[in-house]
Design a protein around this motif. Structure first.
Motif, PDB file in Angstrom:
ATOM      1  N   GLY A  85       7.206 -28.749 -10.061  1.00 30.90           N
ATOM      2  CA  GLY A  85       8.332 -27.856  -9.730  1.00 30.90           C
ATOM      3  C   GLY A  85       7.526 -26.662  -8.797  1.00 30.90           C
ATOM      4  O   GLY A  85       7.954 -26.290  -7.743  1.00 30.90           O
ATOM      5  N   LYS A 190       1.952 -27.103 -24.607  1.00 31.64           N
ATOM      6  CA  LYS A 190       2.803 -26.459 -25.953  1.00 31.64           C
ATOM      7  C   LYS A 190       3.120 -25.164 -25.296  1.00 31.64           C
ATOM      8  O   LYS A 190       4.352 -24.734 -25.685  1.00 31.64           O
ATOM      9  CB  LYS A 190       1.760 -26.506 -27.099  1.00 31.64           C
ATOM     10  CG  LYS A 190       2.741 -26.230 -28.342  1.00 31.64           C
ATOM     11  CD  LYS A 190       1.691 -26.578 -29.423  1.00 31.64           C
ATOM     12  CE  LYS A 190       2.403 -27.219 -30.546  1.00 31.64           C
ATOM     13  NZ  LYS A 190       1.473 -27.677 -31.741  1.00 31.64           N
ATOM     14  N   LEU A 193       6.120 -25.421 -23.035  1.00 33.78           N
ATOM     15  CA  LEU A 193       7.221 -26.031 -23.611  1.00 33.78           C
ATOM     16  C   LEU A 193       7.741 -24.794 -24.350  1.00 33.78           C
ATOM     17  O   LEU A 193       9.102 -24.489 -24.442  1.00 33.78           O
ATOM     18  CB  LEU A 193       7.013 -27.037 -24.346  1.00 33.78           C
ATOM     19  CG  LEU A 193       6.966 -28.534 -23.385  1.00 33.78           C
ATOM     20  CD1 LEU A 193       6.627 -29.711 -24.310  1.00 33.78           C
ATOM     21  CD2 LEU A 193       8.008 -28.791 -22.668  1.00 33.78           C
ATOM     22  N   ALA A 194       7.090 -24.102 -25.255  1.00 32.73           N
ATOM     23  CA  ALA A 194       7.581 -23.101 -25.950  1.00 32.73           C
ATOM     24  C   ALA A 194       8.072 -21.974 -25.110  1.00 32.73           C
ATOM     25  O   ALA A 194       9.125 -21.191 -25.589  1.00 32.73           O
ATOM     26  CB  ALA A 194       6.250 -22.420 -26.899  1.00 32.73           C
ATOM     27  N   LEU A 197      11.756 -22.606 -24.469  1.00 36.91           N
ATOM     28  CA  LEU A 197      12.728 -22.501 -25.610  1.00 36.91           C
ATOM     29  C   LEU A 197      12.707 -21.176 -26.203  1.00 36.91           C
ATOM     30  O   LEU A 197      13.492 -20.513 -26.823  1.00 36.91           O
ATOM     31  CB  LEU A 197      12.004 -23.180 -26.909  1.00 36.91           C
ATOM     32  CG  LEU A 197      12.011 -24.719 -26.790  1.00 36.91           C
ATOM     33  CD1 LEU A 197      11.167 -25.579 -27.784  1.00 36.91           C
ATOM     34  CD2 LEU A 197      13.489 -25.176 -26.712  1.00 36.91           C
ATOM     35  N   ASP A 198      11.984 -20.223 -25.423  1.00 36.53           N
ATOM     36  CA  ASP A 198      12.050 -18.655 -26.004  1.00 36.53           C
ATOM     37  C   ASP A 198      12.934 -17.939 -24.992  1.00 36.53           C
ATOM     38  O   ASP A 198      13.280 -16.865 -25.391  1.00 36.53           O
ATOM     39  CB  ASP A 198      10.584 -18.063 -25.880  1.00 36.53           C
ATOM     40  CG  ASP A 198      10.061 -18.146 -27.248  1.00 36.53           C
ATOM     41  OD1 ASP A 198      10.516 -18.440 -28.190  1.00 36.53           O
ATOM     42  OD2 ASP A 198       8.741 -18.309 -27.142  1.00 36.53           O
ATOM     43  N   SER A 200      16.085 -17.696 -22.306  1.00 31.71           N
ATOM     44  CA  SER A 200      17.614 -18.432 -21.988  1.00 31.71           C
ATOM     45  C   SER A 200      17.621 -18.807 -20.473  1.00 31.71           C
ATOM     46  O   SER A 200      18.288 -19.605 -20.203  1.00 31.71           O
ATOM     47  CB  SER A 200      18.523 -17.518 -22.690  1.00 31.71           C
ATOM     48  OG  SER A 200      18.660 -16.177 -21.904  1.00 31.71           O
ATOM     49  N   ASP A 201      16.416 -18.299 -19.564  1.00 32.84           N
ATOM     50  CA  ASP A 201      16.599 -18.394 -18.325  1.00 32.84           C
ATOM     51  C   ASP A 201      16.023 -19.673 -18.114  1.00 32.84           C
ATOM     52  O   ASP A 201      15.795 -20.059 -16.839  1.00 32.84           O
ATOM     53  CB  ASP A 201      16.349 -17.240 -17.598  1.00 32.84           C
ATOM     54  CG  ASP A 201      15.015 -16.801 -17.737  1.00 32.84           C
ATOM     55  OD1 ASP A 201      14.586 -17.274 -18.657  1.00 32.84           O
ATOM     56  OD2 ASP A 201      14.389 -16.356 -16.760  1.00 32.84           O
ATOM     57  N   TYR A 203      15.997 -22.529 -20.434  1.00 31.36           N
ATOM     58  CA  TYR A 203      16.497 -23.826 -21.367  1.00 31.36           C
ATOM     59  C   TYR A 203      16.673 -24.929 -20.247  1.00 31.36           C
ATOM     60  O   TYR A 203      16.467 -26.082 -20.642  1.00 31.36           O
ATOM     61  CB  TYR A 203      17.951 -23.073 -22.063  1.00 31.36           C
ATOM     62  CG  TYR A 203      17.829 -22.065 -23.097  1.00 31.36           C
ATOM     63  CD1 TYR A 203      16.484 -22.180 -23.885  1.00 31.36           C
ATOM     64  CD2 TYR A 203      18.819 -21.534 -23.538  1.00 31.36           C
ATOM     65  CE1 TYR A 203      16.300 -21.145 -24.829  1.00 31.36           C
ATOM     66  CE2 TYR A 203      18.838 -20.749 -24.544  1.00 31.36           C
ATOM     67  CZ  TYR A 203      17.554 -20.515 -25.166  1.00 31.36           C
ATOM     68  OH  TYR A 203      17.678 -19.528 -26.176  1.00 31.36           O
ATOM     69  N   TRP A 204      17.332 -24.658 -19.350  1.00 32.43           N
ATOM     70  CA  TRP A 204      17.596 -25.688 -18.389  1.00 32.43           C
ATOM     71  C   TRP A 204      16.492 -26.691 -18.035  1.00 32.43           C
ATOM     72  O   TRP A 204      16.752 -27.752 -17.509  1.00 32.43           O
ATOM     73  CB  TRP A 204      18.406 -25.239 -17.048  1.00 32.43           C
ATOM     74  CG  TRP A 204      17.560 -24.376 -16.159  1.00 32.43           C
ATOM     75  CD1 TRP A 204      17.469 -23.253 -16.407  1.00 32.43           C
ATOM     76  CD2 TRP A 204      17.122 -25.102 -14.932  1.00 32.43           C
ATOM     77  NE1 TRP A 204      16.466 -22.681 -15.078  1.00 32.43           N
ATOM     78  CE2 TRP A 204      16.265 -23.916 -14.356  1.00 32.43           C
ATOM     79  CE3 TRP A 204      16.885 -26.067 -14.053  1.00 32.43           C
ATOM     80  CZ2 TRP A 204      15.635 -23.854 -13.257  1.00 32.43           C
ATOM     81  CZ3 TRP A 204      16.258 -26.349 -13.152  1.00 32.43           C
ATOM     82  CH2 TRP A 204      15.733 -25.261 -12.750  1.00 32.43           C
ATOM     83  N   LYS A 205      15.286 -25.994 -18.202  1.00 36.16           N
ATOM     84  CA  LYS A 205      14.400 -26.988 -17.788  1.00 36.16           C
ATOM     85  C   LYS A 205      13.623 -27.716 -18.857  1.00 36.16           C
ATOM     86  O   LYS A 205      12.637 -28.462 -18.685  1.00 36.16           O
ATOM     87  CB  LYS A 205      13.040 -25.955 -17.249  1.00 36.16           C
ATOM     88  CG  LYS A 205      13.128 -25.186 -16.035  1.00 36.16           C
ATOM     89  CD  LYS A 205      11.990 -24.411 -15.524  1.00 36.16           C
ATOM     90  CE  LYS A 205      12.245 -23.691 -14.062  1.00 36.16           C
ATOM     91  NZ  LYS A 205      11.029 -23.116 -13.714  1.00 36.16           N
ATOM     92  N   PHE A 206      14.118 -27.264 -20.204  1.00 33.87           N
ATOM     93  CA  PHE A 206      13.672 -28.214 -21.174  1.00 33.87           C
ATOM     94  C   PHE A 206      14.641 -29.332 -21.557  1.00 33.87           C
ATOM     95  O   PHE A 206      15.920 -29.442 -21.528  1.00 33.87           O
ATOM     96  CB  PHE A 206      13.657 -27.200 -22.569  1.00 33.87           C
ATOM     97  CG  PHE A 206      13.144 -27.730 -23.909  1.00 33.87           C
ATOM     98  CD1 PHE A 206      11.883 -28.019 -23.977  1.00 33.87           C
ATOM     99  CD2 PHE A 206      13.913 -28.470 -24.668  1.00 33.87           C
ATOM    100  CE1 PHE A 206      11.517 -28.398 -25.121  1.00 33.87           C
ATOM    101  CE2 PHE A 206      13.658 -29.062 -25.885  1.00 33.87           C
ATOM    102  CZ  PHE A 206      12.142 -28.971 -26.104  1.00 33.87           C
ATOM    103  N   PRO A 208      14.890 -32.283 -24.951  1.00 30.76           N
ATOM    104  CA  PRO A 208      14.102 -32.830 -25.838  1.00 30.76           C
ATOM    105  C   PRO A 208      13.234 -33.960 -25.906  1.00 30.76           C
ATOM    106  O   PRO A 208      12.305 -34.234 -26.965  1.00 30.76           O
ATOM    107  CB  PRO A 208      15.290 -32.903 -26.893  1.00 30.76           C
ATOM    108  CG  PRO A 208      16.380 -32.249 -26.624  1.00 30.76           C
ATOM    109  CD  PRO A 208      16.258 -32.073 -24.895  1.00 30.76           C
ATOM    110  N   ILE A 211       9.340 -33.680 -25.664  1.00 30.55           N
ATOM    111  CA  ILE A 211       8.522 -33.681 -26.834  1.00 30.55           C
ATOM    112  C   ILE A 211       8.187 -35.242 -27.160  1.00 30.55           C
ATOM    113  O   ILE A 211       7.007 -35.380 -27.768  1.00 30.55           O
ATOM    114  CB  ILE A 211       9.085 -32.872 -27.954  1.00 30.55           C
ATOM    115  CG1 ILE A 211       9.506 -31.427 -27.785  1.00 30.55           C
ATOM    116  CG2 ILE A 211       8.532 -33.076 -29.387  1.00 30.55           C
ATOM    117  CD1 ILE A 211      10.106 -30.525 -28.664  1.00 30.55           C
TER     118      ILE A 211
END
Lengths: 285, 285
Positions: A85, A190, A193-194, A197-198, A200-201, A203-206, A208, A211
């Motif tokens: 991206g 890692k 990805l972390a 998850l940390d 909120s702007d 989140y949309w890229k994560f 589940p 993993i």
């Protein structure tokens, strides 16, 4: 001959090209092959090279408008967080949307599954004069498909040859193909990805499932090795991009695009009309 | 309430909105409504507003990934050299190619002509989360088509209502439509066409037919007047953009896009998963 920034000691298209026999396991994602600069100063280099790319991209587009059917296709493959991206945004994004065709290939839709796996790929090919970008691509059909055994081996196995034939057809019809295998390390993945998850702007890229895929790392390494071994051709070579340093990956792929465009030997297309005659007409209009 | 740069004394979405009864003939293409700054300093403002647009565009895209089907559609109409391409490159181009869908509508192909005139338009609509850009649009079917009488009046006449109904359907399904009528003066057009004939790197932008169209200026003015009078609706208003000063047109349309995106009341989408649970999974992966 070359206008490469002085920080490059080797041409990216040479030093990053996949060589038969090379092992994916030996790639150091944190390395910066051929580049002596570091992050400080990379932004300035990037800005200048963005401009260079944009200028060549415009010239390609101009030729396309004048009937030249040549095009450029950038294929980006890599594990989640490798930075695909970022390449789209920070490298390709320097070009003019008028001449850029971006396509992201996700899980195939029902309609796509009802067709040959190259059907959706062919539909997304850049027209003459355009720069196409594949964010994931037909290689998913020998990567995720192989790793998860979504089809039996006797179905995916012939695809390598089929892909080579497909890309040969593309190259012969005027498409310069730049294939980038983007490698990020397990540790850096890692961290990235972390971060998703940390914040909120982010989140949309994560997802589940990222993993789950991470847990299949060795299988993917094996699948990538097969891709590189079997689909690095003269007409569509693979480039191996170390991606733990985002700034390096962007500079490197930017240069690959510039080199590919320069390799087309472009110039501004001649007028398809009598210039003096049109000047007279305009003066009176 | 607003983060408009201080050079704006009026909100572009208010001061540029077409008002019933206004006459195209009264538009001054060289004016800069609502803006007190001049060209000096505009680049700095533009750069900052490009960033603002890019940030909002990313947020729209993030929402699209999370299932929100809202989108933004920018419609650019204007005579040759009005600067449509410059808006695409210098305003929309600040966004991420991943979330931008550009479509230029030229003379319809044979296949397109075999369909209803809205067929190719519908195919190009931006998916949820995307910013679509129409460089020319369905309005050509009541502009060039009307001026050149490509179909009889009883065929083009009902199109205004049809277009309003079409755009209503779009708006109701979540697409914010920003329609910009870009006005360049006859004199400025002559200068811009002359430049294309004077510079070999601009020949590709010139088409002898541009001069033919120029000679139909009054007919086009009349056709534009009808478009504005009959298709400025609450759900899809027209904005009238003076374009002799490229820097102004870019700043203005940039603000219209920002205002449209802000009007959606976007925020970062919430996680579609249990964040703490995923953090634990990642720690062990």
């Amino acid at each position: 001959m070359t206008d490469l920034p002085s920080q490059w000691t080797h041409e990216p298209r040479k030093i990053l090209k996949f060589h038969p026999g090379s092992k994916v396991a030996d790639v150091d994602p944190n390395s910066t092959p051929g580049y002596t600069g570091d992050k400080d100063g990379s932004e300035e280099v990037q800005a200048e090279r963005n401009e260079r790319f944009a200028g060549l991209q415009e010239m390609l587009y101009a030729n396309g408008k004048s009937g030249d059917n040549r095009s450029l296709l950038l294929v980006l493959q890599g594990m989640d967080t490798a930075g695909k991206g970022g390449i789209v945004k920070h490298v390709v994004g320097a070009g003019d949307p008028m001449g850029i065709r971006y396509t992201g290939f996700g899980v195939p839709t029902e309609e796509e599954r009802a067709h040959h796996y190259l059907w959706r790929i062919r539909k997304a090919l850049p027209p003459g004069g355009h720069v196409g970008v594949f964010d994931r691509s037909h290689y998913e059909d020998v990567l995720v498909v192989r790793v998860h055994e979504l089809v039996p081996q006797d179905v995916w196995e012939p695809r390598y040859d089929e892909i080579n034939a497909f890309e040969k057809e593309l190259a012969d019809s005027g498409t310069t193909i730049v294939k980038c295998a983007m490698f990020v390390s397990l540790d850096e993945q890692k961290r990235r990805l972390a971060e998703r998850l940390d914040r909120s702007d982010k989140y949309w890229k994560f997802n589940p499932a990222d993993i789950d895929e991470r847990l299949r790392w060795p299988d993917y390494q094996e699948a990538y090795q097969a891709v590189l071994d079997r689909t690095s051709t003269d007409h569509a070579p693979w480039f191996v991009i170390p991606c733990d340093k985002k700034w390096y990956a962007r500079l490197a792929i930017n240069e690959l695009l510039i080199e590919a465009l320069k390799g087309m030997g472009l110039s501004w297309p001649p007028a398809g009309f009598d210039v003096e005659e049109q000047k007279k007409r305009l003066a009176q209009a």
